[in-house]
Design a protein around this motif. Sequence first.
Motif, PDB file in Angstrom:
ATOM      1  N   HIS A   1       5.638   2.953  -8.841  1.00  0.00           N
ATOM      2  CA  HIS A   1       5.137   1.927  -7.840  1.00  0.00           C
ATOM      3  C   HIS A   1       5.624   0.991  -7.624  1.00  0.00           C
ATOM      4  O   HIS A   1       5.291   0.105  -6.591  1.00  0.00           O
ATOM      5  CB  HIS A   1       3.785   2.147  -8.206  1.00  0.00           C
TER       6      HIS A   1
ATOM      7  N   ASN B   1       6.855   5.248  -4.359  1.00  0.00           N
ATOM      8  CA  ASN B   1       5.740   6.381  -4.820  1.00  0.00           C
ATOM      9  C   ASN B   1       6.647   7.761  -4.159  1.00  0.00           C
ATOM     10  O   ASN B   1       5.187   8.686  -3.631  1.00  0.00           O
ATOM     11  CB  ASN B   1       4.880   6.544  -4.390  1.00  0.00           C
TER      12      ASN B   1
ATOM     13  N   ASP C   1      -1.510   3.830  -4.805  1.00  0.00           N
ATOM     14  CA  ASP C   1      -0.705   4.407  -4.625  1.00  0.00           C
ATOM     15  C   ASP C   1      -0.215   5.669  -5.271  1.00  0.00           C
ATOM     16  O   ASP C   1      -1.525   5.899  -6.156  1.00  0.00           O
ATOM     17  CB  ASP C   1       0.654   3.813  -6.450  1.00  0.00           C
TER      18      ASP C   1
END
Lengths: 479, 292
Positions: A186, A223, B86
Motif C-alpha cells: 500500500h 495494491n 487498500d
Amino acid sequence: MAEKLTPRQRLAIPPVPMREQDPLERRRNIREVPFGYSPEEAMLEASRCLLCRNKPCIEGCPVAVDIPGFIDLVSQGLFNQAAELIRKTNCLPAVCGRVCPQEEQCQAVCTVAKSHKDQAMSVQIGKLERFVADWDREHPVDGDGDRAVKPTGRKVAIIGSGPGGLTAAGDLADAGHEVTIFEALHRTGGVLVYGIPEFRLPKDIVEFEVEGLVRRGVNIVTNVAIGKSKSVDDLFAEGFDAIFIATGAGLPWFKNIPGEDSLGVYSANEYLTRANLMDAYRFGDGSDTPIMRGKTVVTFGGGNVAMDAARTALRLGADESIIVYRRSLAEMPARIEEIHHAQEEGVRFELLQDAVEIVADEAGWVTGVTCQKMALGEPDRSGRPRPVPIPGSEFVMPCSVVICAIGNGANPILTEATPAIETGKWGNIVADPVTGRTSMKGVWAGGDIVRGGATVILAMGDGRRAAESINEYLRTGVW
Amino acid sequence: MSSFRIRSNDPIAPSVFRMEVEAPDIAKYRRAGQFVIVHPSGGRERIPLTIADADPVAGTITLVYQVVGRTTAEMALLPAGGDLGDVAGPLGKPTHVENFGTVVCVGGGIGVAPSHPIAQAMKSAGNRVISILGARTADLIIMEREMRLASDDVICVTDDGSYGRKGLVTDALKDLLDDPSAPVNLVVAIGPPVMMKAVSELTRPYGVKTFVSLNTVMIDGTGMCGGCRVTVGGKTKFVCVDGPEFDGHGVDFDGMMRRQRMYSADEKVSYQAFLKEHGCRLEERIRELKRG
C-alpha cells in the motif's frame, strides 16, 4: 574557497567527521543516527578532493555520478548546482548518500585514500552526496525540476517501486515516456520503506523522492501484484510498450533447524516490515501492528539486514541484542559503518558460532538458541574460509526472540505466471547483465529479482541501464 | 490511486458481516480459493480475507468477515458508499479444480464463505457437490441459500442441535464416507483450525484426498515477509504463495495453531482500546441484524 589550495594542502586536511546522536541515546529512539554536515563542514570536506585527472571514483560508481564535478561545486558553496549535477545520473541522491556502500565503490578507489595508503582517508563522498541532497530538499530553487519534455506517446510499465523501479521510472519519464509503476504494497518505496529502518533512512526522504517522480508525471498504482492482480500479457494488452520488472527480494530463507516455527522466531523481512512499514514502533499509539519485544534478541546473519534487525531490536526495548555469525568479523558482509554503529550501540557480536537448534518452552515460546562453536577452514566456493563446526562445543544462549537474517530466495509470483520469462536455478530472472533484457520480448528485469540479495545502488544501476535499453528499443523497435 | 468503494456492508449473523466492494480488476481476475489483503487505513493491520463471491460484470467482490479484533471491528463501522482503504489481490494459488466425481465441501462458521466459490467451481467442473455447513448454533449458519445454489445437496449441522443435525461436521462427513453406494473423491474443509484438523484426521484412514484452506497471520501476502509460514509434509511452506490450500493430511495443525496465538495478548490490547472508544457504535451495528 577563495584561494586555490595546493594538492599538498588538500592532503593535509583530515576527513571531516559527521556528527552523530550519542550511541547510548540513539539506541532507544528511531531518529536518524548522523545529523549531517553543516555547509562549512561540507565545504571543508569537499576541499580535500584533489580533482585528480583520472577520476577513478566515477568508474567506481554504479550509476557514474560526476563525483569530482559535484564536489568542486560544493567546495564553492554552490550546493543547488551540485544537486542538479548529481541528479543527472542519480535520481535518489538522498537515499544513496545514506545507504550506498561507498567504501567498496567510489571511496575504495579515491586518489586521496591511495596517497595516504589508508582507505579511511578517502574523500567522504557519501556524506557529501547526502549533504547536497538534503540541502537541495530543504532549500529548493525556483524552477528546479521543470524540465520540459516532449511526450513520446509510448507507455512503460514498471513492476515494483523499490530503488530499481524508481530509478528507471525517473529516467524514462525524463525521456518523455508515459510511466506507470505498479506496487503490490500500500506504500511506495519497496525495501526503502519496508526494509531499511527509519534511523538509517528516514521515510519522509523516500516520500519526497517519490513525490518528485509524481511531479515529473510518473503514475503510481499501489495494491497491485503483477502475476496475480493482472498478468504481464494484460499489461501489453493495455497498451504498454515495454515492461521493467524490479520486484525485489522474495521468500526469506530459514536455517531449517529444529524449533524454527516456535513463537518469537522471525525472518528479518517480517521483523523489519512490522517495525518499518507497519509502524510497530508505535504499537498502541496509532499503530495496531504488534511485534515481540524480547529482553534478549538473537539475530542470525552478518549482512546489513542483520545489523538493521539487531539495531531495531534495541530500539524496540531489548536489553540485549546479539548477532550470531558463523565466521569472523573479517568475513562479515555488512558495511563497516553498519557494524561499527551496531557495536557502538551495544549490539553484542558472537562470532564463529552457528545456531543448531531453537529451544522453546512447553507452550512454544522461544527460550534460547543452541549454538555450536566454529573454526575457519579452507576457503569455500565464495572464496571465504568455510566455517567448520567444533564437535562437543554446543551451549545454550538464552533469549526470547530470534531473527533469521540469512538472505532471501526469489519471489515466485510473477515468474510462475509468466513462463516466457526464463529463470535460473534459484528462480531468479535471467537478464542480460548490460541491458537487463529478459527472454521475453519487451520485458526487462533488474535488482534483487535478478541478482538475489544485492544492494540499493546495484538495483539503481540496473534500473538506469534498463531505462537506457528501453529508450533504445522504443526508438528503434529492435529487440 | 484506485479506490475501493463499499457498495454494502451488513450483518448476516451475530458479529458476521458481508461486504460488497467495488474492485473491478479483482472481480475479473479472481478464481476460487484466492484471497485479498485488506488494510482499512493507515496504522491498521493488513489482514487476509478469502473472496466469498465476485461479480465481474458489476465489478464487485464480496467479503465475509467476523468481528474478532480491531481491524474487523473497524471494517464493520464503515458505511456503504465509503472507502475500504487498500485492497490487494487476488492473491494465493487458486483451488485445483477438475472433475473429481463427488466433492464434499465442509464449511465451519465463517469458513462457509470461502467454501462458496470452491463449491461453485467444483459444480461447474461437473462434480457432484455435497456441502456440510457447521456452526455452534442456528443463527451462526451463514450463506445457506448461496450454498444450496452451488451444491447438489446441503447438510446443516449445529453443535446444540438448534438447526439441522445435532453434532459436529465430522459426524455428518463420517456418514458420507461410510456410505458404500456413493464414494467421496475429495473433501475440501475450511473453518477453524481445530475443525480442519479433525476433518483431516477423519479422512486419512479412508484415503480420501482432503484440501484445507489456511488463514495464517500475514503482512504483505505476496511472498516477502514469511510470517505466514506453516509446516506441510515436514517442509516450510508459505501460505500466501504456496497456498492458501494444502493437503490436509500433511499440515502440522498443532504448530500452526500455536503460531496463531503469537499476538493474542497484543490483539486484545488493540481491540479493548477500540471498544472503549467505539464499542457502542459497534454493538449498534451488530444489533442491526435483528432489525434488518
